[in-house]
Each structure stands twice: as structure tokens, then as C-alpha cells.
Design an enzyme around this catalytic site. Structure first.
Site, PDB file in Angstrom:
ATOM      1  N   HIS A 193      66.713 -54.563  42.174  1.00 35.81           N
ATOM      2  CA  HIS A 193      67.443 -55.335  43.034  1.00 35.81           C
ATOM      3  C   HIS A 193      67.755 -56.862  42.859  1.00 35.81           C
ATOM      4  O   HIS A 193      67.454 -57.696  43.851  1.00 35.81           O
ATOM      5  CB  HIS A 193      67.122 -55.123  44.577  1.00 35.81           C
ATOM      6  CG  HIS A 193      67.155 -54.003  45.060  1.00 35.81           C
ATOM      7  ND1 HIS A 193      68.069 -53.143  44.706  1.00 35.81           N
ATOM      8  CD2 HIS A 193      66.651 -53.357  46.000  1.00 35.81           C
ATOM      9  CE1 HIS A 193      68.138 -51.890  45.461  1.00 35.81           C
ATOM     10  NE2 HIS A 193      67.036 -52.047  46.311  1.00 35.81           N
ATOM     11  N   HIS A 202      72.582 -53.616  51.505  1.00 37.00           N
ATOM     12  CA  HIS A 202      71.605 -52.721  51.610  1.00 37.00           C
ATOM     13  C   HIS A 202      71.475 -52.397  52.940  1.00 37.00           C
ATOM     14  O   HIS A 202      70.245 -52.442  53.563  1.00 37.00           O
ATOM     15  CB  HIS A 202      70.360 -53.038  50.859  1.00 37.00           C
ATOM     16  CG  HIS A 202      69.448 -52.263  50.599  1.00 37.00           C
ATOM     17  ND1 HIS A 202      68.718 -51.555  51.329  1.00 37.00           N
ATOM     18  CD2 HIS A 202      68.794 -51.873  49.269  1.00 37.00           C
ATOM     19  CE1 HIS A 202      67.685 -50.666  50.676  1.00 37.00           C
ATOM     20  NE2 HIS A 202      67.960 -50.902  49.500  1.00 37.00           N
ATOM     21  N   GLU A 216      74.410 -47.043  49.624  1.00 35.42           N
ATOM     22  CA  GLU A 216      74.562 -48.358  48.663  1.00 35.42           C
ATOM     23  C   GLU A 216      75.575 -48.000  47.599  1.00 35.42           C
ATOM     24  O   GLU A 216      75.364 -47.102  46.742  1.00 35.42           O
ATOM     25  CB  GLU A 216      73.313 -48.687  48.104  1.00 35.42           C
ATOM     26  CG  GLU A 216      71.998 -48.843  49.073  1.00 35.42           C
ATOM     27  CD  GLU A 216      70.833 -48.854  48.367  1.00 35.42           C
ATOM     28  OE1 GLU A 216      70.671 -49.939  47.407  1.00 35.42           O
ATOM     29  OE2 GLU A 216      70.112 -48.011  48.566  1.00 35.42           O
TER      30      GLU A 216
END
Length: 368
Positions: A118, A192, A331
Site C-alpha cells: 500500500h 480501502h 478494492e
């Protein structure tokens, strides 16, 4: 259920901005609240360009917040750092923290796993973004901007990113992403949010019914790095082409579920699409409340994480404890570790190009 979902009633569109918190370094985090009183209302924080709350009515008109969130800024910088946040520069994983881009290999910041997840330990979720309201005839929302310098978390190129949240009168939240760079780099942005259509902190998502338009998924190793070719979903718990309860799928005896720790944490390869705008790719329903969420996107992949590793250490803004399966993340994305896999959709962005991506979360209610 064959009855068509019912659109949400809509009132006037409103938006307001207010200070939310002050960080230890003096930066002010703002909260933007916008939407329609009769349909859905969103709360977006400038910290992480974060969807902090999303209030939606059930079939009887009762409203509830249907996304999980941190109860405090400390949580948002800690255990709840990804909840509702904009993820970048690169959503999901880059193996070994090594990024090959056009003949050069760049060393990225990594987490304890040794991989970059991420965007790295200090990704876009931890930044305070600039923000401004957006008003359109039938939509209202906020546009957030971030300037990421060259070598930010090891990524090459200075990147300017914009994320725009817009709510319309029909109950759809559109998230639009745009980015430009001054040197070749990679970009893979997503949101997210963890959804619980019964209401955040009210229980698990095991009774939610999920359908995904995908015939393949990307299998992972024990560190959740994809390997090999795509696998067919047919005959496996990953076949979500027909709607079914989440709890029934993840209790199956399948090695990929065990590798992920007892649930889904995988990328679905969405069916090919020739159009330009976002197309429907998934539907999540909560039969008891009637709340229905349809996901549309321009992206080729959908990472589904069932929150099975939540351990009860976090409490949401409503006071509920987040235990295992407290929420499910949908996502939209390019594929994990694509810089190491030339056959995956490219995430390379070059000077003179513009990264564009759109995802829509459309809310309605199923009749009883």
C-alpha cells in the site's frame, strides 16, 4: 431475489467543512460532510483523503453508517490506518520492495514483511491532503490534492495526485482518481473502505451476499504475493459469479483460503471490457436490512479482503468492537506485483501521460 432494487429518495444536496482534529505537528485535519439527507451522506477527512463514514438508509428508511472507521486520529495513524483511506502510490504489494521501471531498479520502503504494501510504511493514507468543495448540478463532493516528491517511499518521479468524491441524488458515490508525473514511475490507486451493510460495529459480514463478475483470480503464496498464471474460479470457493453468502464461501477447505489466514485476501481478474466508463463488476447485499451496494469500475482487478484477521483490538466511532469479519473491502485496482509480471496490466506512468481511474459505489435497497 428477482425484484428490482429501489432507488433511494433524494433531498437537496448539501456540503459543509469543519475542523476535525489537530495533529501533534500542528497540521489541521478537516472533515467534509456532503450528500442528500434522503439518500446517503458521506464524511471525508483530509487525513489520507479518507472516507470516514457513509450513512445509508435501509428498506424502512433507517440510516446507518456502513463503513468501518478509526475512532480517533491515533487509530487512523495506527491500527486503522487504511480504513477508508486513499491508497498509493501503489495499492497492494510489490515483492521484495524492488521496483523495476524502464530498465532501472528502485529500492522502495518496506514493511516488516520485507515487501512494499500500500505504498510503503508512510503511504498516502498518512498524509494530510489539500481539499476543496465541488458542486455540480446533480452532484456534490470534495476534491483532494497531494504532491508526492521524487523518491517518496523510494518511488521515482514527483507525482501530483487528485482524488474526487462525488455523491449524486440517486445514492451513488463516485471516486475519481487522476495523477501526473515528471519521471517514469508506477501508479495504482484505490480506496480501502471496509463495508458492513448492517452498520459498522454491528456484527460480521458473513451473512452478506456477494457476486463478482470474474472467471479468474490471482493465486498467492504464503506472503500474499501472486504467483504463476491466473487460476479459474470454477469449482472453487472463489467462484462468485452467482450470488451467495460470504460465510459459506470462506469456510470451504481450500489451500488458498488457508494461505490468506482463513478468508479472502485475493485479486479477482474482472471480465474484459471494451467500453470507456465504469462497468458493473460486483454486488454486495445485506438481506436483513435490504441495503444493496453495486460496485462499478474502470479497473481490471478487484481485491476482496474479508477482514478475517481483525482481532478485536479496534473500536469504531460508534463504539462497536471490530472483531474478525467486521467488514469487507472491495478494492478496485491493477494487479498486485505487476511491476514484476509483464503479462499483468501495466501500472507505469510516464511524463506527458495522465493516470485516470473511476470507481462507483451505488446504493439502493432491495424490497422485503
Amino acid at each position: 431475489m428477482t425484484d428490482a432494487p429501489t432507488p433511494l429518495a433524494a433531498g437537496s444536496l448539501t456540503i459543509r467543512r469543519e475542523p476535525y482534529a489537530t495533529l501533534p505537528d500542528g497540521r489541521v485535519v478537516d472533515r467534509w460532510t456532503f450528500g442528500s439527507e434522503g439518500a446517503i451522506t458521506a464524511e471525508v477527512l483530509s487525513l489520507g483523503a479518507r472516507l470516514q463514514a457513509l450513512y445509508a438508509p435501509d428498506r424502512d428508511g433507517r440510516r446507518a453508517n456502513v463503513v468501518l472507521g478509526g475512532a480517533s486520529v491515533a487509530d487512523m495513524l495506527g491500527g486503522a490506518k487504511y480504513f477508508g483511506a486513499t491508497i498509493g502510490r501503489y495499492a497492494n504489494r510489490i515483492a521484495g520492495g524492488e521496483l523495476p521501471v524502464e530498465g532501472a531498479v528502485h529500492r522502495l520502503a518496506t514493511q516488516e514483511s520485507g515487501h512494499t504494501l500500500h505504498g510503503g510504511p508512510e503511504g498516502f493514507d498518512a498524509r494530510v491532503w489539500d481539499a476543496a468543495e465541488v458542486r455540480e448540478p446533480n452532484r456534490v463532493g470534495v476534491r483532494l490534492t497531494l504532491r508526492s516528491p521524487d523518491r517518496d517511499q523510494g518511488f521515482p518521479g514527483a507525482l501530483t495526485v487528485q482524488v474526487t468524491y462525488l455523491l449524486d441524488r440517486a445514492g451513488s458515490l463516485t471516486i475519481g482518481y487522476a495523477a501526473v508525473t515528471d519521471a517514469p514511475t508506477v501508479v495504482n490507486l484505490t480506496n480501502h473502505a471496509y463495508f458492513n451493510l448492517a452498520g459498522e460495529g454491528s456484527g460480521t459480514i458473513l451473512d452478506h451476499v456477494l457476486r463478482v463478475d470474474a472467471d479468474q483470480y490471482t493465486p498467492v503464496d504464503g506472503q500474499l504475493i501472486p504467483y504463476g498464471p491466473h487460476f479459474p474460479v470454477e469449482g472453487t470457493p472463489f467462484d462468485l459469479s452467482e450470488p451467495g453468502p460470504v460465510g459459506e464461501r470462506i469456510t470451504a477447505d481450500h489451500p488458498q483460503l488457508k494461505l490468506a489466514g482463513g478468508g479472502f485476501d485475493h485479486n479477482w481478474v474482472l471480465r474484459p471490457y471494451e467500453g470507456n466508463g465504469p462497468r458493473p463488476v460486483a454486488v454486495l447485499r445485506h438481506p436483513a436490512s435490504g441495503r444493496r451496494l453495486e460496485c462499478l469500475t474502470t479497473e481490471p482487478g478487484l481485491q476482496i479482503y474479508t477482514g478475517h484477521l481483525f482481532d478485536g483490538s479496534l473500536t469504531g466511532p460508534g463504539g462497536g468492537v471490530y472483531g474478525a469479519f467486521a467488514g469487507i473491502a472491495l478494492e478496485t485496482q491493477r494487479f498486485p506485483d505487476s511491476p514484476h509480471r509483464p503479462r499483468y496490466p501495466s501500472t507505469v506512468l510516464r511524463p506527458g501521460e495522465e493516470y485516470r481511474s473511476t470507481t462507483v459505489y451505488g446504493f439502493s435497497v432491495d424490497p422485503g
